[in-house]
Each structure stands twice: as C-alpha cells, then as structure tokens.
Design an enzyme around this catalytic site. Structure first.
Site, PDB file in Angstrom:
ATOM      1  CG  PHE A 125     -36.387 -47.569 -82.944  1.00  0.00           C
ATOM      2  CD1 PHE A 125     -36.629 -48.884 -82.562  1.00  0.00           C
ATOM      3  CD2 PHE A 125     -37.085 -47.068 -84.033  1.00  0.00           C
ATOM      4  CE1 PHE A 125     -37.541 -49.679 -83.248  1.00  0.00           C
ATOM      5  CE2 PHE A 125     -37.991 -47.855 -84.722  1.00  0.00           C
ATOM      6  CZ  PHE A 125     -38.218 -49.154 -84.328  1.00  0.00           C
ATOM      7  CG  ASP A 138     -31.450 -40.153-100.077  1.00  0.00           C
ATOM      8  OD1 ASP A 138     -30.497 -40.950 -99.990  1.00  0.00           O
ATOM      9  OD2 ASP A 138     -32.611 -40.510-100.279  1.00  0.00           O
ATOM     10  CG  MET A 139     -27.348 -42.748 -97.881  1.00  0.00           C
ATOM     11  SD  MET A 139     -27.017 -44.025 -96.653  1.00  0.00           S
ATOM     12  CE  MET A 139     -28.285 -43.678 -95.427  1.00  0.00           C
ATOM     13  CD  GLU A 171     -29.707 -46.491 -85.416  1.00  0.00           C
ATOM     14  OE1 GLU A 171     -30.196 -47.494 -84.852  1.00  0.00           O
ATOM     15  OE2 GLU A 171     -29.709 -45.371 -84.899  1.00  0.00           O
ATOM     16  CD  GLU A 185     -36.699 -51.087 -91.409  1.00  0.00           C
ATOM     17  OE1 GLU A 185     -35.956 -50.145 -91.119  1.00  0.00           O
ATOM     18  OE2 GLU A 185     -37.521 -51.589 -90.611  1.00  0.00           O
TER      19      GLU A 185
END
Lengths: 655, 655
Positions: A346, A439-440, A455, A464
């Site tokens: 990616f 983890d946000m 993203e 996702e």
C-alpha cells in the site's frame, strides 16, 4: 502461429481458429490449416450425411458410425491442442417428431463420448431451435455431469436477422422495419438456467455483417464466451480489394481480445484477390504484405493486424492481470494486525499519498494565514499511522506551505510502531512527531487536534469501519477541527458475472454467497450506472451518532440492452479528502493510477433475471451491534430474493 | 371452551379467540373472555399511546416501557395457552421518515423480546404498508432467527376495498367500479420470500363483509394461515335480529375449519340484541338459546353452530388424518421385498379388488362364449401375486362367470410365497393354482397365458416400473391375450404447499428436493386442472419397446386466481383395467373409498412465482438406463428452473 505479440497480454486471444468441412483425413486438414497460419480447427467429428436411426436399428450393436477415422491418426496432444469438435447440426432435440428427438439424443451422446475419448478441449454445440430448448438442455445437462474437463460451447448468433430461413421461428421482438427478431441471449439464458450454470457450458458467438447495440453486446462480456466466429461475408473490402472490417466490428474484435475471447474464421473466400498479385510496399499495408497461401489468409492477416495494432497493456493493468476475477476476502484491519508485506504494497501507491499531501496543504493554508505561519503551530494527528506514510505526507505538506506542525502518530499495531520509531529517528523528526502506541478509540490525548488524518477506507468506503474509528477519535479534535477525509460515499452497480458467480458457488455453502469480496473485475458486464449508497461525514456533529444505514436503490438498465441476468453488485467508493481534493475508485471519476483498492463484489445467492426494460430495485443495510458491523442486502424487483447475510451470520467486520 | 365436538376432528380449529383492546389488567381480560366462552385472547402487549423515540432517548437506559404489567400476573401456562400477543400497529418500518423507521425497529424488537420472554405461542404483526415492506421483512427476518418456538403471524386483509383510508396506497389492480385494489397475497409473497420461507412466519387473515373469488381465496389453503379474524360487521342479521353469515362466508369458515385454521372474533357488538330478551324455544334456534353474557357471545355462538353443523369426517378421511402432509418415500417393490405389514394394509383395500374382479369377469366373458364355458379353460397368470388377493379375485370372477380357470401365481418375494402356499392349501385351490417363486422377467412359462393380471402401479402409474415388468412378462402372453390393467396414464398439477416445501427444505440437501414423495395432500392449493403426462399400454406391440418418455405440459391457471407461488406438482394416475373398468386416484374420477394410493409430490428446488394470467410450462422426462429408471423435471415458463434429478442422481427406481 499466434496473431502476434502484445506487451503484457498472455491470454489465449492470441490464437485464431478456422471452421472446416468434414473430412476424414484429419492429418491433412490439420496440416493445411496450421501451415496456413491458424492455431486450431473447428471440425465436424462425423460425416454429416450419416443419420443414425433407432427405429431402423437391428439391435445387435454392430453399427460403426462413420467418425473421422480412428483416434490414432493424430497424437493425443494434437487432438487436444488443435481440434475443437463440431457436433452434427442436423440434431434437433426439441422437434415435434419423437423419433427425430430420440435419434438426435443418441447422436449427440455418441459424438460427445467420442470427443471426450479424444480428450478434446471443447466441442461446439449447434444452436437451439427458437421453438424451445428444454429437451436439448436436459440432455446436455446429463452429459455435462460426465465429460471430465471438456467444455461444451453452445453456438449462438450474436444477432439474427428478421429474414431467418429456420422454420417456425418463435420470435422474441419486433425490428424497426416491422419484421421479427429474437434475442439469442434469451436462448442462452434459458439453456444455462436449465443446466444450472454448469461451468463447462460456454458460448461461441457467430458474427455476421450487422451488429446489435453496444449495450446489447456488452451483456456478453459477463458471460462465458470462449470464441467468436467471424464469417468472411462480415468483412468489407478496402480500396485495394482486401478484406477489412467496419469500425464497429473492429471495436468489437478488440473488445473480444481484451476479454480473452478467441477468434475463429469461417466461410469461403469472398474477396477476389489474385494469388499472383504483386505485393505492394508501404507500412500502412503491412497486413496485406504477407505471402498468400491459405484461401482465408487475407482474413487471418487482417485479424492479426487488428491484434497487433492494439495498445500495449498499461503498467497498472499489467500489474493487475494476475488478480483478474480473483475473489479476495476484504481486510479486517481493526481485528487483525496487517503484515509488513501489506504495508509495503500500500505504501507504494504514491498517487494516494500525493492526494493526501494536497489535501493537508489546503487545510493548513486555510487554517493558518500567512502572517501567522511562523508563530502558530498546527496540531495534526495521524490516526492509524501504520509505518508512517501519512506522517511523511503531513511533514511534506508543512514544508510545502511553510506551516509549523506538531504531529501525533497513533497506531494500534505494535509491530508497525517499531518501524515508525525507526523511521522518526532515521529522518530526525523526534522534535515534531510523537508516536502513540494505542487504539485511537481509547487513547487519552494530552491536547486537542486541529487536523485529524486517517486512511481507514475500504473498497466500499465504510466497510473497514472508518466511521466507528473516527467517531471514537473525534473526541480529541477541536470543535472547529478538520478531518481528512471529510466524507466518503459508497456506490453500487448491478453486474453480470458468470465467472465470479461460479467461483462463489464452487464453495457449496451459504456463507460464501453472503460475503463481500474484493476483486479486480474483468469478465463482467456493468448493467447500469452506479448509484450512491451510504455517505459518512467527519467530524460527526449529531447529538446521538448512529452509523446504521438503509438505502433503497432503483437501477435503470438502458432500454437497448435487452434482458439480462444480475449475479450481484459491484461496489466502489469516492472520498472527499478536503474540499476539492478527492480520492476514489468510482469508475466515472476514479483517481488515475491508484492501485490500493479493487472494487468490492456483493453476490446474489440466485441470479436475478431482469426482463428488458425492467428496473432493478435493491436494498442495502449497514447494521451495527456491540461487537460487529455488517451489511445485509436483497433485491425486491423484478423478483424477490431472500435477505442476504441476516444478522451478519456469514460476513461481518469486527469492532 | 371448544366450539363443540366433531367426530374425527382433533384439530385446533375447535378453539376460537377474540381480539381485545389494551388493558394492563391482563388477569381481568382473560377471566372475562374465557368465562365468556372464548379459548384465547389476542391482546396488545403495550399501551398503544406509548411511542418510544430514540432521538429523545437520554441514553442512560432507565426507560421502562409500559408493558402490560409483569410476567407474574399470569402463570406461564396461561400466557402460552391463552394469549396471542398483538404488536403495536403504529410501527412503520418502511416509512420515508428515517426516525420513525428507527423507532419502529426498536419498538418491534422490544415487543417481540417481551413476548418471547413470556413464551407466547404467537404474536400478530401489523400489516405491511402498500408502498413496500423490505425493511419490515428484513427486521422480522432478523428476529425470526432468535425467537425459539414463537410464531409470527403477519396480519393481512383477505380483501381490501378500494375505499382504503390508509395513506399512500400503491395499488395493485383496478376494480370493476374503476377504483383500485391490491392483492394482499402479493404482500405476503414478497414478505416471505425476503424471509426465505421461514417456517415460523405465518399468516392471519382479516375477513370483512366482501370476499374475493373462490380461486383467489383457494391460494391461501397452501399457505401457513393460522387464524382468520372475522369482524362483527362482516355478519348479517337474521330474522330474529341475531348475527349470521352469508352463504359464501359460511362456506369459507367451514373451509377454514377443514384446513386447521382458527377463528378469532373482532369488533364491537353491532347487532341490537337485548340482554333481557326472553330465550325462544325450538330446536332450529339452538345457537340463540344460550345465556347471553359476553358482548360478542352471539357471534361466538353462531361460529360454534357452524362448527357443530359440519358433517363428521368420513371414515376414510379419519383413517388418513394422521398422514396429512406427511412425506413418505415411494416403495421400491422391485428392489426391496415388501413386509407383511405392507401386504396387510393393501389387502384391506376391498374396493380395489372388487374392481379387479369386475375387470376379470368382463375379460372372461369376452374370451369364452357361454357355449364353451364348460369345455374351455382360460390360462390366467397373476404376476406379482403377493399373498394372493388377485388370485382370490380371479377365482371369484371365474365362479361368478362360470368359466374354468387355470391360474399361475408368480411372485418374486419368497416370504410372500410361503403365505401363498398356505392360502392355496387352506382354500383347497391346489388343482387350479400353480405357485411360481420367480421374478416374472426371467420365468420360463410352460405355456402361454390368455390373461395377465398385475397390480404393479404406483401413485404416478408407471413409477414402480410396471411397464418394465409387464414388458418382461408379455413373452408368455398369447398374441391375442389380455393384460389387466390394459393401460395407465399419469397426471400432474401445479400446487402451492408451503408446508411440504418447508419439510423438504428442512433436510438441507439437494437430494430431498429432487425426490418424489407419496403424501396425503391437505394444506395445499391446487392451481390448475391436472394434465395427462405418460401413458403405457399393455401388451406393448411395438417392434422396439422404449419406455422413455418426454412431455411438455402447459398449465392454465384460472384468471381470477391472481398471482401464485408453485412449490411443486401433485401427481396422480388413472388406469384402465379392462374396457370400462377403471381404477385410479385422479381427483376428478377417483375410485371412491380406495386407500391404497396417496398422490405423489414432485417438489421444486426453488418455488416459481407465477404472475396472474401467466401459464406454467413444465417438462417431465422418464429416463431409463440398464439398472434404473428415474424422472427429471423442470419449469421453463414463467421462469426457468434447473433440470431436477439429472441422471437420477437423487431419486431413482432400481430395476
């Protein structure tokens, strides 16, 4: 001898065949045509004058049908590589005459058995009668259960004229001139439904001088068309007397090449080309410049010229060739940690990061006027920083705009965090970038951000769980802060895709029919323009956030398409990163040369037949529960499907 | 208190319910109605004035919805035996208003959860809106996966008038008066297709004063209709001022009783019956002669009167009640030896043997004129003699006609042969009857027969391989000999049968969908008159015998039926034993009081939707191979099914 070389194309469309008369000296037939430049022959396996009759059968089983000699006259590899069998055209399994039906069944079975014994790759079946094909299909369906690897190609006219000689045509629709025509796709559809989409049942199309509409032809690109038989009288004559094709025919032949459909030439020499003619010089006539031996060589040369004149495959296409029509399960980046190889792939998508950088530039300029550029520091948080490509894009944007930046890079995958630390050290970003291994959705930010960059999009936008992640992260965005992306929308479009349908069906379970797949769509007919499905906007200022969605979509299939079969839906997304900077794979405005996303495919458990002119009504739900998010979908018109993936029983994305 | 006693009827149609208003004093509601003569109540579970709203939700989860008190106010058995829950009618899951949709979904889920907690047997769901029901069906489908044993009865008008108050009716068809009406069956069909024929999704029908055509109503008898709600204003008034029903309504209610559909009364007292009225005497008024207490008691009494006035079930029906809609695999009498119990059952079918005896009598009289009665001996062979019933019938025919007989009894089952020997000895038939323990297809007969008698027929005529057996036996029939039966014909008819479809589906495999079943059809709608399929005649004088068959059948469904769903086909046979003596189960001319054969049922893997006025084209094949015989079948119009049972992969009869 292949038609030529085309960079990147390794498909079978390079090979061209020829239809021949019955001749029991098969080595001679083969020699003549192969040395004439063709790669294979389509040959009858039995003398067409022979008609077995059960009524006259003496019953002692000593009859020897006049097949083309013995299997020994060619080597096994010659049979399988160079001969496509042609089943006797007199057979008529749906005749009113019961004796003819019975004799036809016996003959068909005997010829297929012989072809199977020879290990031919394929046999061409004669077209069904317009009055019905149920008994024909029933017999072929029986045979398909036992033919091992051999394919059966049913032969159909791409378009049949009103002036049909065939007796008792039960016609399908009227032509503008008041005559009657039928749509051969309807025959195919009936035949393959009766045979239950057997994956060895394929199509070969006869191409004559007139062609139906582009939309009508387009349907066939989602069907298992293996070959197109072009008749010599479909050719025009150029100024020098040589055969050539109309612009529309040229376009069609090139579309066949692009969809791995082989060309077979058929008919007699109908152009008066003197064999002794002096070969003219000149580059623009190179298709005429080869020595003429085989009677149909001028036609073959023209087809080869068309093949050779095609543009080479673009680099992106060449990279994606191996993925064509290959079903992949979508990523679960929230539940699973991505692997280094995935990041690697990616991160190579430079187009994507260029778009992000442009969006960040614009946001920085909007937020900090020039006069404050040296005094104000913008707090930017990259949520889901991975191995750092968005951190780099952000810093480059700061440099480009001359704005001061403080970056927090939040990443939940501890493996990626290791690489991130090394990157920051290597680049000397320690004073600007703070790495947060969290983890946000649960990180307690020490301050609030001006810009939140992420993203997290999938092929279908929200699939996702970008909405859930960004809803969780917006706690630490200032009230007037900016999210990049600021919104994204999913799109859906009905498609015909026998290949993908059969691949899903091969799993023989319900779950695979209720799963969405990421797939490079290739042998597909796109039946109607895509419609918008779900849109998410960030930050989300609603009092109570609800990411469940329901949309009803009404697809209008162009009237000149004719009837179609819908195997499922292709999904895309388009995202607004910031103001006029967008990113997406929606075909009409896809970001060029970006390879991070293939479309998504939502299959239907049973394909839906859509009569000409009927709209298709589709329902799509995004459902949320405590630990997962999933889609349900159904069709309610022109016929009703069951609701797919009830309660996310087959396919879901974990929170 | 049940409606009454009816000999032979043990079904639930004896119980009658009443629809009530919301009242949180449920014990009082129950007491009042049960003591008033009703067996159960249909009651709202929640105050209809309560409207939850997610938008106004404070989010702390402390809201207590005003359900009808706690679960403790009734005993578990009271809840489950006497209460059917009624879901709030304000819910609208397909509203254009997204907030109303969401609130409706929350309310529906909460009420179903409460009903499920109470272990109610069923809940009645409000009718879907005419504009669409996809989101409603999707939600119900989700709930159906988790409601354990509770049924959900969707409420539909049997016929809706044109003067509908409901807003935004998207109507289906015009009435004769120019107004518009819709066909509620279409709603049901869409709903159940979306829910994939879930077997806990059922129907309750509202009966008003006007009724659709008999054919239109007939469709519902193949659907899972659990109850019919009769409104008090559907009643007429008799000469004494009491409620009664029109002839058509009476017929309908009795049809409901016969199809195990319960009656529920609804509405207010609309007949002005004085409570103080002096009870009249006289037998013809017995339904008026009960003490009047409950307001709707006169209506209940009338329904009870209708129930009690029905004829008792005939003896044959009573015997067959236990077999209703119970799928059985057909016998394989050729491959397997029958058991004594099976012989026992079939031998009791005296009607059948009487017909055989009549046929044999006629054949004997035709063959031997009176003047030769004492000199000529007729050679009669019973092929497949079993334990001897046809031997007895033959000898009785000889006695009746005064003809002399020599009988060979051929039987391949050695166990039956033992019984046969004992019978012959017991009856003293040793001089007349010779017992041959052999398969008729390979026995070498010492002489030729005048008459060949057999009973090898299955429910579909040839399905137990009578043709193959008799073809094998006719070697030893004289050229002018007689076969009894002399011919037989099979018949087929499309039917709606949700019950059988779901029973087949419950096996979760392909094989059960490609098998024919013997079944006493009960909850079935017969959609078109049966058509002839295959006929076999004996002896077969063709030069080469071929018992393969193919027929294309075109069924015309009466125009006033409306649209339907075909789950499969009922099969029957009729046989000509000799001249005018026939035997069979074809409904239009079935031999009365014969119980040896139930109809056969050929299922479809996916039911076929048939729009109003469309014919149904069906193909049926009888295929033969060295060791087996099987059927294949398919539908080609109005839509195309796969060919079922290809190569006899799922179902065949061994030779």
């Amino acid at each position: 001898m292949p038609l030529g070389q085309r960079a990147g194309d390794k498909s079978e469309s390079r090979y061209c065949g020829i239809e021949t008369e019955f001749n029991d000296d098969m080595p001679q037939v083969l020699h003549q045509n192969i040395s004439g430049g063709f790669d294979f022959v389509v040959a009858p396996l039995i003398d067409p004058s022979y008609r077995p009759s059960s009524a006259k059968n003496d019953g002692n089983g000593t009859l020897i049908p006049p097949f083309a000699a013995s299997d020994l006259i060619l080597s096994p590899s010659q049979w399988s590589s160079h001969v496509v069998g042609k089943i006797s055209t007199w057979i008529d399994l749906d005749s009113e005459n019961a004796e003819l039906r019975r004799d036809s069944e016996d003959a068909l079975k005997a010829e297929i058995a012989w072809a199977s014994h020879l290990s031919l790759q394929a046999c061409i079946l004669p077209p069904p009668r317009a009055t019905g094909c149920s008994n024909y299909a029933r017999t072929v369906n029986q045979l398909l259960q036992n033919v091992n690897n051999m394919q059966l190609w049913i032969r159909l006219p791409l378009e049949q004229h009103e002036a049909v000689e065939d007796d008792a045509i039960d016609t399908n629709f009227k032509t503008s001139s008041g005559g009657r025509m039928f749509d051969s796709w309807e025959w195919w559809n009936t035949f393959r439904l009766l045979c239950e989409h057997h994956n060895q049942l394929c199509v070969t199309l006869d191409i004559l001088s007139s062609l139906p509409s582009i939309n009508s032809i387009g349907r066939w690109f989602g069907e298992p068309v293996r070959a197109a038989i072009i008749h010599t009288n479909a050719f025009l004559t150029n100024a020098r007397g040589y055969p050539c094709l109309s612009k529309r025919h040229q376009y069609l032949i090139k579309s066949f090449f692009n969809h791995t459909i082989q060309i077979i030439l058929s008919g007699n020499l109908v152009h008066d080309i003197s064999q002794e003619r002096i070969l003219p010089a000149g580059d623009d006539n190179h298709f005429e410049g080869l020595p003429i031996r085989h009677a149909l060589r001028p036609y073959l040369d023209y087809v080869a010229y068309l093949y050779q004149s095609m543009d080479p495959l673009p680099e992106q296409e060449r990279f994606e060739v191996g993925y064509r029509d290959f079903l992949q399960s979508p990523l679960q980046p929230l539940m699973d940690n991505l692997e280094a190889q995935t990041y690697e792939t990616f991160e190579k998508d430079t187009v994507k990061y260029t778009q992000y950088q442009r969006a960040i530039c614009k946001a920085l300029l909007d937020r900090i006027p020039d006069e404050k550029a040296t005094t104000s520091t913008t707090v930017l948080m990259v949520v889901g920083a991975g191995r750092g490509p968005l951190v780099r894009a952000s810093l480059q944007a700061a440099e480009e705009t001359g704005r001061k930046l403080k970056v927090f890079a939040v990443e939940k995958n501890p493996n990626a965090v290791i690489t991130l630390h090394s990157l920051v050290k290597l680049e000397g970003w320690e004073n600007i970038v703070t790495i947060i291994s969290s983890d946000m959705r649960c990180w307690n930010a020490p301050e609030k951000a001006d810009i939140l960059v992420s993203e997290l999009l999938g092929s279908f936008g929200d699939n996702e769980l970008s909405p859930e992640c960004l809803d969780g992260a917006q706690r630490f965005l200032k009230p007037d802060g900016i999210s990049i992306p600021s919104s994204y929308t999913s799109y859906l479009q009905p498609i015909t895709t026998t290949k993908l349908y059969n691949d899903v069906k091969a799993h023989k379970d319900l779950a695979h029919f209720e799963t969405a797949y990421v797939v490079k769509l290739h042998r597909v007919a796109r039946l109607a323009p895509p419609l918008e499905v779900f849109t998410f906007t960030h930050p989300n200022c609603s009092a109570s956030i609800n990411n469940e969605r329901y949309e009803k979509l009404l697809f209008e299939i162009p009237a000149d398409t004719g009837s179609t079969l819908v195997h499922g839906f292709a999904g895309y997304f388009d995202s607004i990163l910031y103001k006029d900077v967008h990113l997406g794979i929606l075909p009409s405005k896809a970001t060029p040369n970006m390879f991070s996303w293939f479309p998504i495919f939502f299959p239907l458990r049973k394909p839906i037949y859509v009569p000409a002119g009927s709209p298709v009504e589709v329902h799509m739900w995004r459902c949320c529960a405590a630990t997962k998010v999933w889609y349900e979908w159904c069709v309610s018109s022109p016929s009703v499907s069951p609701v797919h993936n009830t309660n996310g029983r087959s396919y879901w994305v974990g929170l």
